[in-house]
Design an enzyme around this catalytic site. Sequence first.
Site, PDB file in Angstrom:
ATOM      1  N   SER A  39      -7.344  -7.942 -23.079  1.00 20.07           N
ATOM      2  CA  SER A  39      -8.017  -8.537 -24.245  1.00 20.07           C
ATOM      3  C   SER A  39      -7.316  -9.803 -24.722  1.00 20.07           C
ATOM      4  O   SER A  39      -7.610 -10.314 -25.796  1.00 20.07           O
ATOM      5  CB  SER A  39      -8.066  -7.524 -25.398  1.00 20.07           C
ATOM      6  N   ASN A  55      -1.577   1.022 -32.214  1.00 15.26           N
ATOM      7  CA  ASN A  55      -2.754   1.417 -32.986  1.00 15.26           C
ATOM      8  C   ASN A  55      -2.668   0.940 -34.429  1.00 15.26           C
ATOM      9  O   ASN A  55      -3.588   0.300 -34.954  1.00 15.26           O
ATOM     10  CB  ASN A  55      -2.926   2.932 -32.951  1.00 15.26           C
ATOM     11  N   SER A  58     -34.800 -38.006 -29.061  1.00 14.41           N
ATOM     12  CA  SER A  58     -35.361 -37.457 -27.832  1.00 14.41           C
ATOM     13  C   SER A  58     -34.919 -38.306 -26.651  1.00 14.41           C
ATOM     14  O   SER A  58     -34.801 -39.528 -26.754  1.00 14.41           O
ATOM     15  CB  SER A  58     -36.890 -37.426 -27.923  1.00 14.41           C
ATOM     16  N   LYS A  93     -39.037 -40.114 -31.881  1.00  8.19           N
ATOM     17  CA  LYS A  93     -38.669 -38.828 -32.444  1.00  8.19           C
ATOM     18  C   LYS A  93     -37.342 -38.891 -33.202  1.00  8.19           C
ATOM     19  O   LYS A  93     -36.415 -39.578 -32.825  1.00  8.19           O
ATOM     20  CB  LYS A  93     -38.538 -37.769 -31.338  1.00  8.19           C
ATOM     21  N   GLU A 124     -32.373 -26.588 -37.167  1.00  7.55           N
ATOM     22  CA  GLU A 124     -32.832 -25.630 -36.161  1.00  7.55           C
ATOM     23  C   GLU A 124     -31.682 -24.742 -35.682  1.00  7.55           C
ATOM     24  O   GLU A 124     -31.854 -23.536 -35.448  1.00  7.55           O
ATOM     25  CB  GLU A 124     -33.461 -26.380 -34.993  1.00  7.55           C
ATOM     26  N   TYR A 141      -8.036   6.999 -32.173  1.00  3.74           N
ATOM     27  CA  TYR A 141      -8.189   5.699 -31.535  1.00  3.74           C
ATOM     28  C   TYR A 141      -8.775   5.878 -30.140  1.00  3.74           C
ATOM     29  O   TYR A 141      -8.415   6.803 -29.402  1.00  3.74           O
ATOM     30  CB  TYR A 141      -6.845   4.968 -31.433  1.00  3.74           C
TER      31      TYR A 141
END
Length: 691
Positions: free
Chosen positions: A55, A141, A308, A314, A321, A348
């Site tokens: 992780s 933990n 655009s 545009k 948005e 845990y």
Amino acid sequence: MGHGRADGGAGSGPAAGARVEGIAGRREEADAIGKLWGSRFSGHLLPELERFSSSLETDYELYPVDIAGSVAHARGLAAAGLLSKTRLTAIERGLRLIQRELDDGTFKFRDTDEDIHTAVERRLTEITPAGASLHAGRSRNDQVALDLRLYSRWAAAQLVLAVSVAVDALAIKARDHAAWLMPGYTHLQRAQPITVGHHLLAHAEPLLRDAERLRHAYDSADEMPLGSGALAATTLPLQRERMRRELGFARLTVNSIDAVSDRDFLLDLIYGCTCAAIHLSRLGEDVVLWASSEFGFVRLADEISTGSSLMPQKKNPDIAELLRGRTGRALGSLVALASVLKGLPLAYDRDLQEDKTALFAAVDSTLDSLTAAALLVEHLAFDRKQLAAAASDPGLLATDAAEELVRSPAGRRAETLERDAPPRPPKVEFRRMLLAVDVGNTNVTLALFEGEKLVADWRVTSHRERTADEMAVELKDLFGLRGFELNVVTGVVIASVVPNLNPALIEASRRYLKCEPVMVGPGVKTSVRIRYENPKDVGADRIANALAAYSKYGGPVVVIDFGTAVTYDAINAQGDYLGGAIAPGVEISLDALVSHTAMLRRVEAVAPDSVIGRNTVTSIQSGLVWGFVAQVEGMVERMVAELGGTAKVIATGGQASLVAGLTHVIEATDPLLTLEGLRLIYLQNADGAGH
């Protein structure tokens, strides 16, 4: 779980110290294998599964709070007599070095670093052998639980700050456009007239509620879990209370099993993020609509729009948005975390490793969205002509016209209304009428008199930038709702405490009402002898109140005008205006309280059931309303005493009804007292025949 002794002199005794050394030895062996848990393993986890279970890339973000927690834990061990002062100094010095390495990117990770907690401890033992003692009395933990709570408090505080910036941007824009009319919508169909300011503040209100949710999330995380161990606490006499104070937590966790498995505080925080994202999405949707050619209510500045790649004409509302689209991140995080927690056995489980992915995604996305929303609102440019054209749709006033019919005798007698056309109020013609106008800082009150008879009255918001043309349009609409034409006005009298509006008022009277207005001020006859040191300093509304009160109620009399400011005026038995007092009004007091306090928000100005508030809202309401009642009663007692011991007390003004019914000292409420006074002043300064 136990907090240990503050002096470290009791608890597990010498045996505990021996266990610390044993734990340290095992920790060094574990380092040799490369895992905190690796002492009993002879083999290694498959490389593919190393990557699957790591992780580090996610929880790397926790390193500042992880180091802060480790410093507090080390100091707690030292306070318990489990760590020498020399070792504590070495550990703190090592942790500061690790912080610098992580800050400047020179920290070197190893493949064996499962997570940021392992990496920090591994590096600490490389710097100093004392680092091996840091794991005493602590499991990953409760360490992870602590890090998440520290991070959640920080994140909640940052989110509340970001919400306040967005709300400020909406409030500033609303203030600047308070008088700009626009259509309000239901079902995306034009419904009733509103103002741009009112609409923008409708987006600010839910954000204020989000701030309350985020404050709750902060409080939910404000418990210190260190000392819970893996699930069953520890036999070591840890100084939990000392560590709590060190880290600034409000309280300690109570149950060690719950402490390491609880992630409710993360749900609270992510839910707050989700609600804020949903509300920003609604704001974004409005901006997208307003910026379209079909609406044309706003012009997109270059700073908040894109173009655009193919169509050069545009200008796209991409930021608005994205506020809609980013909602999915917070909402997805809420579902993801709830799914992880569903059905987990205590205490845990490795599933909980997935909580951080959801947490960081929600917090980062919401902080970015709040910042973007504030900048979007700040750079919005509204098209007043387009808004006014849309607001001129006569259908928007259909409800007002119908309600006016309900109020009229003819409307109450009518059994049906025409179905094929909007209802029109009956036209009533009056020959000669006087328009009295009282301009206050917050509201403008108007009354139409035929002789002594009041035939109509209105109250509208004061707008200091309004032009004579805009005033005429609004006046025409107000008259039309009551069945009057502007040409029934043959006289105008005005009292104004907003000098900036006077030129426009005079111009509107001359151009559209064909009347030279009587402006109440120096040189105007009032028949009131003013005993003020400088009579020119007395406001026109106060003179009108004095004249009307003495004419209707006699003297001595005290008039209390509850407006933006609260004025107390004393008139003696001969009708002389003696002077009075000026105090901040209810709304000013509330504004000052909210703007100068970080944790208090605006509440409705109503009297709570008890003077003793039982929560923050009722406490503010008590101080606001009952505090004003006490002020009124104290001021009246003193003024009446100075007037000789007896005097009538009359209340007027927009806030009079709020206070008058809560005290015995006010004898009568006369909401149109000022306008009646203006009528009397007009009669003394113009040909009043017929008015």
